[in-house]
Design an enzyme around this catalytic site. Structure first.
Site, PDB file in Angstrom:
ATOM      1  N   HIS A 164      40.027  42.445  45.747  1.00  0.00           N
ATOM      2  CA  HIS A 164      40.490  41.666  46.577  1.00  0.00           C
ATOM      3  C   HIS A 164      40.819  40.240  46.578  1.00  0.00           C
ATOM      4  O   HIS A 164      40.411  39.761  45.407  1.00  0.00           O
ATOM      5  CB  HIS A 164      39.209  41.742  47.879  1.00  0.00           C
ATOM      6  CG  HIS A 164      38.012  41.255  47.273  1.00  0.00           C
ATOM      7  ND1 HIS A 164      37.085  41.923  46.675  1.00  0.00           N
ATOM      8  CD2 HIS A 164      37.649  39.998  47.850  1.00  0.00           C
ATOM      9  CE1 HIS A 164      35.956  41.070  46.730  1.00  0.00           C
ATOM     10  NE2 HIS A 164      36.209  39.985  47.193  1.00  0.00           N
ATOM     11  N   HIS A 195      38.665  32.869  46.871  1.00  0.00           N
ATOM     12  CA  HIS A 195      38.348  33.444  45.817  1.00  0.00           C
ATOM     13  C   HIS A 195      39.132  34.739  45.568  1.00  0.00           C
ATOM     14  O   HIS A 195      39.972  35.329  46.312  1.00  0.00           O
ATOM     15  CB  HIS A 195      37.031  33.646  45.413  1.00  0.00           C
ATOM     16  CG  HIS A 195      36.534  34.774  46.207  1.00  0.00           C
ATOM     17  ND1 HIS A 195      35.718  34.562  47.374  1.00  0.00           N
ATOM     18  CD2 HIS A 195      36.339  36.177  46.314  1.00  0.00           C
ATOM     19  CE1 HIS A 195      35.117  35.560  47.973  1.00  0.00           C
ATOM     20  NE2 HIS A 195      35.537  36.685  47.114  1.00  0.00           N
ATOM     21  N   GLU A 231      35.651  36.065  41.315  1.00  0.00           N
ATOM     22  CA  GLU A 231      34.206  36.834  41.468  1.00  0.00           C
ATOM     23  C   GLU A 231      34.713  38.099  40.469  1.00  0.00           C
ATOM     24  O   GLU A 231      35.884  38.602  40.462  1.00  0.00           O
ATOM     25  CB  GLU A 231      34.429  37.460  43.053  1.00  0.00           C
ATOM     26  CG  GLU A 231      33.330  38.430  43.337  1.00  0.00           C
ATOM     27  CD  GLU A 231      33.177  38.706  44.621  1.00  0.00           C
ATOM     28  OE1 GLU A 231      34.164  38.642  45.278  1.00  0.00           O
ATOM     29  OE2 GLU A 231      32.134  39.469  45.318  1.00  0.00           O
TER      30      GLU A 231
HETATM   31 CO    CO Z   1      34.716  38.381  47.402  1.00  0.00          CO
END
Ligand code: CO
Length: 134
Positions: free
Chosen positions: A7, A79, A130
């Site tokens: 994502h 992020h 991440e």
């Molecule tokens: Co995230």
């Protein structure tokens, strides 16, 4: 080592307005807001055919998203999340290259119920990364 883009997370100053924009103007499949008190965020997931977008909004005192919005009042990309098969092996490899893992280096359970780690943005061209074990 990294796999799919899981994502892209975008911090937003108005969660309802952003959700409606993705739902109506962009015609995306937009979920309901979910509170994640452990992470200090309320999240809205948007399903795209090849990845997801997460809209992030501050939850509670001292939310990391609040400080991001203080610096970026109109919002912004917060992020990107890449998938890895083995998060501990990925962490050990990254640390051996000099990359800094945020926190104490122990994976936390992320918004999808899977172990996640964050890498220092200064080590990745100004982008918070991440990693999520899938
Ligand atoms: Co995230």
């Amino acid at each position: 080592m990294i796999g799919r883009l899981n994502h892209v997370a975008i911090a937003v100053p108005d969660l309802e307005a952003a959700s409606n924009q993705y739902r109506h103007a962009l015609g995306a499949k937009v979920g309901a807001p979910q509170d994640e008190p452990d992470h200090g965020v309320t999240v809205v997931f948007i399903e795209l055919p090849n990845t997801k977008i997460e809209l992030l909004y501050p939850l509670g005192e001292g939310s990391p998203i609040q400080s991001f919005l203080d610096k970026n009042p109109s919002g912004g990309i917060h992020h990107v999340c890449y998938e890895v098969e083995d998060i501990l092996a990925a962490r050990d490899h990254l640390q051996s290259t000099g990359a800094r893992v945020l926190g104490d280096g122990t994976p936390k359970i992320g918004a999808h119920g899977k172990p996640v780690l964050f890498l220092h943005p200064k080590d990745f061209n100004g982008c918070l990364v991440e990693l999520e074990q899938v």
